[in-house]
Design an enzyme around this catalytic site. Structure first.
Site, PDB file in Angstrom:
ATOM      1  N   PHE A 161      42.080 -30.323 -31.655  1.00 52.03           N
ATOM      2  CA  PHE A 161      43.113 -30.243 -32.868  1.00 52.03           C
ATOM      3  C   PHE A 161      42.889 -30.222 -34.410  1.00 52.03           C
ATOM      4  O   PHE A 161      43.558 -30.403 -34.975  1.00 52.03           O
ATOM      5  CB  PHE A 161      43.918 -31.696 -32.530  1.00 52.03           C
ATOM      6  CG  PHE A 161      44.433 -31.967 -31.110  1.00 52.03           C
ATOM      7  CD1 PHE A 161      45.645 -31.548 -30.844  1.00 52.03           C
ATOM      8  CD2 PHE A 161      43.622 -32.871 -30.203  1.00 52.03           C
ATOM      9  CE1 PHE A 161      46.100 -31.612 -29.526  1.00 52.03           C
ATOM     10  CE2 PHE A 161      44.204 -32.998 -28.984  1.00 52.03           C
ATOM     11  CZ  PHE A 161      45.488 -32.401 -28.705  1.00 52.03           C
ATOM     12  N   PHE A 258      54.692 -30.412 -42.111  1.00 50.80           N
ATOM     13  CA  PHE A 258      54.974 -29.482 -41.559  1.00 50.80           C
ATOM     14  C   PHE A 258      56.528 -29.045 -41.677  1.00 50.80           C
ATOM     15  O   PHE A 258      57.142 -28.399 -40.967  1.00 50.80           O
ATOM     16  CB  PHE A 258      54.791 -29.165 -40.129  1.00 50.80           C
ATOM     17  CG  PHE A 258      53.398 -28.872 -39.990  1.00 50.80           C
ATOM     18  CD1 PHE A 258      52.870 -27.855 -39.514  1.00 50.80           C
ATOM     19  CD2 PHE A 258      52.092 -29.827 -40.078  1.00 50.80           C
ATOM     20  CE1 PHE A 258      51.360 -27.355 -39.553  1.00 50.80           C
ATOM     21  CE2 PHE A 258      50.813 -29.659 -39.888  1.00 50.80           C
ATOM     22  CZ  PHE A 258      50.646 -28.526 -39.491  1.00 50.80           C
ATOM     23  N   CYS A 269      45.694 -19.740 -34.258  1.00 48.93           N
ATOM     24  CA  CYS A 269      46.304 -20.623 -32.812  1.00 48.93           C
ATOM     25  C   CYS A 269      47.694 -20.759 -32.906  1.00 48.93           C
ATOM     26  O   CYS A 269      48.221 -20.382 -31.559  1.00 48.93           O
ATOM     27  CB  CYS A 269      45.739 -22.251 -33.364  1.00 48.93           C
ATOM     28  SG  CYS A 269      44.040 -22.381 -33.081  1.00 48.93           S
TER      29      CYS A 269
HETATM   30  P1  NAD Z   1      36.083 -18.044 -32.806  1.00 50.63           P
HETATM   31  O1  NAD Z   1      36.659 -16.689 -32.423  1.00 50.63           O
HETATM   32  O2  NAD Z   1      35.916 -18.303 -34.188  1.00 50.63           O
HETATM   33  O3  NAD Z   1      34.684 -18.518 -31.948  1.00 50.63           O
HETATM   34  C1  NAD Z   1      34.569 -17.985 -30.860  1.00 50.63           C
HETATM   35  C2  NAD Z   1      32.890 -17.958 -30.543  1.00 50.63           C
HETATM   36  O4  NAD Z   1      32.611 -17.730 -29.216  1.00 50.63           O
HETATM   37  C3  NAD Z   1      32.394 -16.571 -30.995  1.00 50.63           C
HETATM   38  O5  NAD Z   1      31.351 -16.707 -31.840  1.00 50.63           O
HETATM   39  C4  NAD Z   1      31.850 -15.724 -30.033  1.00 50.63           C
HETATM   40  O6  NAD Z   1      31.176 -14.964 -30.067  1.00 50.63           O
HETATM   41  C5  NAD Z   1      31.803 -16.923 -29.035  1.00 50.63           C
HETATM   42  N1  NAD Z   1      31.647 -16.423 -27.497  1.00 50.63           N
HETATM   43  C6  NAD Z   1      32.375 -15.764 -26.735  1.00 50.63           C
HETATM   44  N2  NAD Z   1      31.988 -15.524 -25.429  1.00 50.63           N
HETATM   45  C7  NAD Z   1      30.947 -16.494 -25.187  1.00 50.63           C
HETATM   46  C8  NAD Z   1      29.946 -16.656 -24.078  1.00 50.63           C
HETATM   47  N3  NAD Z   1      30.522 -16.304 -22.950  1.00 50.63           N
HETATM   48  N4  NAD Z   1      29.338 -17.761 -24.547  1.00 50.63           N
HETATM   49  C9  NAD Z   1      28.875 -18.167 -25.503  1.00 50.63           C
HETATM   50  N5  NAD Z   1      29.622 -17.933 -26.701  1.00 50.63           N
HETATM   51  C10 NAD Z   1      30.842 -17.058 -26.438  1.00 50.63           C
HETATM   52  O7  NAD Z   1      36.983 -18.976 -32.065  1.00 50.63           O
HETATM   53  P2  NAD Z   1      37.496 -20.505 -32.500  1.00 50.63           P
HETATM   54  O8  NAD Z   1      38.750 -20.095 -33.726  1.00 50.63           O
HETATM   55  O9  NAD Z   1      36.547 -21.234 -32.788  1.00 50.63           O
HETATM   56  O10 NAD Z   1      38.489 -20.920 -31.510  1.00 50.63           O
HETATM   57  C11 NAD Z   1      37.712 -21.197 -30.095  1.00 50.63           C
HETATM   58  C12 NAD Z   1      38.610 -22.050 -29.102  1.00 50.63           C
HETATM   59  O11 NAD Z   1      39.419 -23.238 -29.865  1.00 50.63           O
HETATM   60  C13 NAD Z   1      40.061 -21.036 -29.017  1.00 50.63           C
HETATM   61  O12 NAD Z   1      40.547 -21.410 -27.473  1.00 50.63           O
HETATM   62  C14 NAD Z   1      41.180 -21.449 -29.920  1.00 50.63           C
HETATM   63  O13 NAD Z   1      42.426 -21.477 -29.462  1.00 50.63           O
HETATM   64  C15 NAD Z   1      40.757 -23.119 -30.070  1.00 50.63           C
HETATM   65  N6  NAD Z   1      41.163 -23.725 -31.147  1.00 50.63           N
HETATM   66  C16 NAD Z   1      40.918 -23.199 -32.468  1.00 50.63           C
HETATM   67  C17 NAD Z   1      41.145 -23.867 -33.749  1.00 50.63           C
HETATM   68  C18 NAD Z   1      40.915 -23.268 -34.919  1.00 50.63           C
HETATM   69  O14 NAD Z   1      41.678 -23.641 -35.779  1.00 50.63           O
HETATM   70  N7  NAD Z   1      40.363 -22.232 -35.044  1.00 50.63           N
HETATM   71  C19 NAD Z   1      41.697 -25.122 -33.554  1.00 50.63           C
HETATM   72  C20 NAD Z   1      42.005 -25.635 -32.153  1.00 50.63           C
HETATM   73  C21 NAD Z   1      41.529 -25.191 -31.137  1.00 50.63           C
END
Ligand code: NAD
Length: 433
Positions: A161, A258, A269
């Site tokens: 979150f 919000f 997200c």
């Molecule tokens: P991001 O795109 O910043 O990072 C994802 C990373 O995963 C990348 O560095 C990519 O190279 C790596 N990756 C892809 N395939 C891979 C594999 N097979 N093995 C290892 N690494 C791999 O994504 P993020 O923003 O960190 O989001 C990740 C997840 O968390 C998403 O599902 C997103 O919805 C969720 N999320 C994001 C947030 C946010 O604020 N960014 C908050 C809560 C939940």
């Protein structure tokens, strides 16, 4: 202290890995992106996230964190494997699970008959993914001859979150930790990773945990679209949405968060998660009336400045426009689904020239010679007639208003006193005031 590997070193994975290591766990952060891992090994942080440098420095100093691209090493040397890879929108709005699926298959390829691995999914994934993941790993293990496959791993859902820009603070002071699993003991074991934070805990089954994440994001997005719709009406009837929000927010049943009118929600997200929930609802024959409206209102709100300018009969043809803020919100370098990109695309349709400034973002995916990203906010104002404030970065709050002389100013986030704007700008507009 536990041995953890975190797959994916993006906003979620890197913060999770660093914070777990800071709390004393032994963490291996893995990414398939070699550039990212190279940087991290050199102590460079590939994203902008306040406080992360401090946390990571402590983790490195205490030898609690390693960075690698080597799956074999990461899986062998950890008992908990967190998946924090991206789940972007597929063209039909559903969540693209190809990165998750790839990660699961690779994990499975390294699990042996001597192992028991707890695979914790932190990525935001549609309801049902946990059980699908369990079946997928089972299949992969059976295919390679691992007997009694289900005895060698367990899937847990631990949705994240955190907010970009406040990710470390959110990790360390969570409103709640949600753990879902079909195995209660494993759920409790996973929950204990966070025990030093003493957070409120929800321990539940897999689909409930997955649903909590989507329902939370959809509700927050709904609040934003709701207040923006109220802002559009307020504008017409002479009400001030800032005071309307305050008046609403004091009601404990509503709460003050919000309820800020502006240029809608962006980021990696809310847009994709609401779209994915719409997709899931349709799959189960539930009509997602509210969710569809939330997206529709948001799409219109992102380009509200263009509508405002058109209504004011401002000639946008070949206009010279300054944009303050590119990131989807302050304190992050993330521009995924940012309103700035929608506004820029619209302006380019008018053959406008854009001078954009953001404290952190220096590059955007739209490549066009009419877009100039400049190094100073006041430089962006030179030779432009219109200023659109898109992102409410702190440094935009106290400005030299005399610089707005001769400019049409749109305060897309209501950060400036309307009376002050009126005094200095040639014309001024804000949202719902
Ligand atoms: P991001 O795109 O910043 O990072 C994802 C990373 O995963 C990348 O560095 C990519 O190279 C790596 N990756 C892809 N395939 C891979 C594999 N097979 N093995 C290892 N690494 C791999 O994504 P993020 O923003 O960190 O989001 C990740 C997840 O968390 C998403 O599902 C997103 O919805 C969720 N999320 C994001 C947030 C946010 O604020 N960014 C908050 C809560 C939940």
């Amino acid at each position: 202290m536990e041995r953890i590997s975190v797959l994916g070193t993006g906003y979620v994975g890197l913060v999770t890995g660093s914070c777990f290591a800071y709390l004393g766990h032994k963490v291996i952060c893995l990414d398939i992106n070699e550039e990212k891992i190279k940087k991290l090994k050199k102590g460079e942080i590939p994203i902008y996230e306040p406080q992360l440098d401090r946390i990571l420095a402590v983790a490195i100093e205490s030898n609690n964190i390693e960075f690698t691209t080597d799956y074999d090493y990461a899986i062998k040397n950890s008992d908990f494997i967190f998946i924090a890879v991206g789940t972007p929108s597929a063209p039909d709005g559903s969540a693209d699970l190809s990165f998750v699926s790839q990660a699961l298959k690779t994990i499975a390829s390294y699990i042996t008959e001597n192992d028991f691995k707890i695979i914790v999914n932190k990525s935001t994934v549609p309801v049902g993914t946990g059980r699908w993941a369990s079946a997928l790993v089972t299949d992969e293990l059976l295919k390679k001859g691992v007997r009694e496959a289900e005895k060698h791993f367990c899937i847990v859902s631990n949705p994240e979150f955190l907010r970009e820009g406040k990710a470390v603070e959110d990790f360390m002071n969570p409103d709640r930790i949600v753990i879902g699993s079909d195995n209660k003991d494993i759920a409790l074991k996973t929950a204990s990773l966070y025990s030093t934070l003493n957070p409120p805990m929800i321990i539940t089954n897999l689909p409930t945990a997955e649903m909590i994440k989507y329902a939370s994001n959809a509700f927050l997005a709904t609040k934003i679209s709701f207040i923006n719709e109220m802002a559009n009406l307020s504008e017409k009837i002479g009400a001030d949405i800032e005071i309307v929000s305050k008046g609403m927010g004091l009601d404990k049943r509503i709460g003050p968060y919000f309820l800020k009118a502006g240029l809608g929600f962006g980021g990696s997200c809310f847009p994709k998660d609401v779209k994915a929930l719409i997709h899931t609802s349709k799959k189960y024959s539930i009509d997602p009336t509210i969710l569809e409206a939330v997206i529709k209102v948001n799409e219109q709100q992102k380009i509200k400045p263009i509508e405002i300018l058109k209504k004011a009969n401002v000639n946008l043809d070949k206009a010279r426009v300054a944009l303050w803020g590119l990131a989807f919100k302050p304190d992050t370098d993330d521009i995924r689904e940012a309103a700035s990109l929608n506004i820029i695309s619209e302006l380019l349709n008018y053959n406008a020239t854009i001078y954009a400034y953001d404290p952190i973002v220096k590059d955007i995916p739209i490549k066009d010679k009419r877009i100039n990203i400049v190094s100073d906010k006041y430089k962006a104002l030179e030779n432009t007639d219109i200023l659109i404030l898109v992102t409410e970065w702190e440094e935009f709050k106290n400005v030299e208003f005399k610089r707005f002389k001769d400019k049409i100013v749109i305060d897309g986030r209501n950060i400036w006193e309307k009376n002050i704007l009126k005094k200095y700008a040639k014309a001024c507009f804000s949202i719902g005031r």
